[in-house]
Design an enzyme around this catalytic site. Structure first.
Site, short mmCIF file in Angstrom:
data_model
loop_
_atom_site.label_atom_id
_atom_site.label_comp_id
_atom_site.label_asym_id
_atom_site.label_seq_id
_atom_site.Cartn_x
_atom_site.Cartn_y
_atom_site.Cartn_z
N ARG A 1 4.13 -24.22 11.97
CA ARG A 1 5.39 -24.24 11.23
C ARG A 1 6.11 -22.89 11.17
NH1 ARG A 1 5.17 -27.72 5.70
NH2 ARG A 1 3.74 -29.11 6.77
N GLY B 1 -5.51 -7.87 0.56
CA GLY B 1 -5.91 -7.00 1.67
C GLY B 1 -7.15 -7.56 2.34
N HIS C 1 -3.89 -0.16 -6.39
CA HIS C 1 -3.46 0.48 -5.14
C HIS C 1 -2.07 1.10 -5.29
CE1 HIS C 1 -6.79 -1.12 -2.44
NE2 HIS C 1 -7.10 -1.48 -3.66
C1 LIG Z 1 -10.99 -0.15 1.91
C2 LIG Z 1 -10.59 -1.48 1.32
N1 LIG Z 1 -10.45 -2.54 2.13
C3 LIG Z 1 -10.09 -3.74 1.65
C4 LIG Z 1 -9.85 -3.94 0.31
C5 LIG Z 1 -9.48 -5.31 -0.18
O1 LIG Z 1 -8.20 -5.37 -0.72
P1 LIG Z 1 -7.84 -6.53 -1.79
O2 LIG Z 1 -8.40 -6.11 -3.09
O3 LIG Z 1 -6.34 -6.56 -1.76
O4 LIG Z 1 -8.45 -7.79 -1.29
C6 LIG Z 1 -10.01 -2.89 -0.57
C7 LIG Z 1 -9.79 -3.11 -2.02
O5 LIG Z 1 -9.86 -2.31 -2.86
C8 LIG Z 1 -10.39 -1.62 -0.07
O6 LIG Z 1 -10.57 -0.57 -0.89
#
Ligand SMILES: Cc1ncc(COP(=O)(O)O)c(C=O)c1O
Length: 384
Positions: free
Chosen positions: A216, A56, A185
């Site tokens: 690509r 994320g 999550h």
């Molecule tokens: C609000 C928020 N944004 C971004 C992220 C980042 O996600 P990841 O752990 O998949 O990098 C998190 C992770 O817990 C999050 O709580």
């Protein structure tokens, strides 16, 4: 084993089979499984494009990188952010030379509309909203404010998979929204993330930036740099200063299995939330959010009136095998890394401070947590 952990895996033989099938296929790097999972997520979210990443955080980074490379934002532009969120909501903004404008949230970390309006300046280019802990912000209002002021709305939806706001999924109100599939999550590939968007040009920038800045993964005619049709040349043509943030086939194959289980999982999470709200709903010593059937309840926030009580309960929970943690990263202004960032604070961060000093959250997941929540209730009522 903890009596009540912050997260728990719901992987079973189906995920193991998905992993085995990837091994059998002998294709491990980004390929058909990623494409399949992206299609499934875009259908689930009813958006034109879903682009998968290795996390994320990478999705957040590429949301900002795409806008930068498309010339829609530039160094020195301001981005309005809530003061309570995860570190990698903020860091891509620093990495692209943007100025963070922190505003206060409500009692549980959701950005407050009037604070956003007050924070807008001539330099504001983005409102980077965060749907925290499963709770969507007032997304229709944010969208109107953004449109009226010719500002881009982005959504960090990493904590709100499947949450709905006014019959529309959170993560689809802004120009882009991000998802995380990290372990704790809602659906988990252990590591993984996604960008959602309806904008074709953005999706092409995101795909190129995801993989070395090459062409690509794009069609011959595309919005960055058309290919020649000569594979030898096209495969090693670099058009953007990109990264290497591709997901593995394993993650995508697992994601497809997880998505099938989502409805059942969602129901249990919301049942747990209903139970939590009923049990802990009334107290003069702490507050919890009202029950909301449209939130997918990432966890259960409890904000105490008094920091002595919060600190006491952290110790009591620890002694009883109950894991708890700060509400996301607390008031981010108080994190040591803040000295590295270019930022200003708009207004006072009263609620963010209170969340920081008096808040904690407990986990929620696919399990029936009645027994665990009953214990939490008993301990809180006895101890404070
Ligand atoms: C609000 C928020 N944004 C971004 C992220 C980042 O996600 P990841 O752990 O998949 O990098 C998190 C992770 O817990 C999050 O709580």
């Amino acid at each position: 084993m903890k009596f009540y952990s912050l997260a728990s895996s719901n992987w079973d033989k189906e995920e193991i089979l998905a992993i085995k099938n990837v091994i059998k296929s002998n294709r491990y790097t980004m390929g058909g499984e990623v494409l399949k999972f992206e299609k499934k997520i875009s259908k689930f979210y009813n958006v034109n494009h879903a682009i998968m990443f290795n996390s994320g955080s990478s999705a957040n980074l590429i949301m900002i990188a795409s806008l930068f490379e498309m010339g829609l934002i530039k160094k020195g532009d301001e981005v309005i952010v809530p003061a309570v969120s995860w570190s990698t909501t903020y860091f891509p903004l620093y990495q692209y030379g943007l100025k963070l404008v922190f505003v206060d949230t409500n009692k549980f970390g959701i950005i407050e509309i009037e604070n956003v309006i007050k924070a807008i300046s001539k330099k504001t280019r983005i409102i980077f909203n965060v749907n925290l802990l499963g709770f969507p912000s007032k997304l229709d209002v944010l969208k109107k404010i953004a449109d009226k002021n010719k500002i881009i709305l982005l959504e960090d939806n990493c904590e709100s998979f499947g949450s709905v706001y006014k019959n529309k999924k959170a993560g689809t109100f802004g120009l882009m929204g991000s998802l995380s599939f990290f372990y704790s999550h809602h659906i988990t590939t252990m590591e993984g993330g996604m960008i959602l968007t309806n904008n074709l040009k953005i999706s092409e920038y995101a795909k190129s930036l995801r993989a070395h800045g090459w062409l690509r993964d794009l069609p011959i005619k595309n919005k960055i740099h058309n290919k020649t049709g000569d594979n030898f040349k096209d495969s090693f043509k670099f058009v953007l200063p990109g990264y290497s943030l591709r997901p593995l086939e394993f993650s995508a194959a697992i994601g497809s299995v997880q998505l099938k289980k989502w409805n059942k999982q969602k129901k249990q999470r919301i049942d747990n939330a209903r139970f939590f709200c009923k049990l802990l709903g009334k107290s003069s010593k702490f507050e919890i959010p009202n029950f909301d059937k449209d939130s997918t309840w990432f966890g259960f926030p409890i904000v105490f009136k008094d920091k002595i009580d919060r600190n006491k309960m952290i110790r009591v929970f620890e002694l009883n095998g109950i894991e708890c943690r700060p509400i996301v990263a607390g008031n981010f202004i108080k994190q040591p890394v803040i000295n590295k960032l270019n930022y200003r604070i708009s207004g006072k961060l009263k609620n963010a401070d209170h969340i920081d000093e008096c808040g904690l959250f407990l986990g929620n997941d696919h399990r029936n947590l009645k027994k665990q929540l009953n214990k939490v209730n008993e301990l809180i009522r006895n101890e404070i």
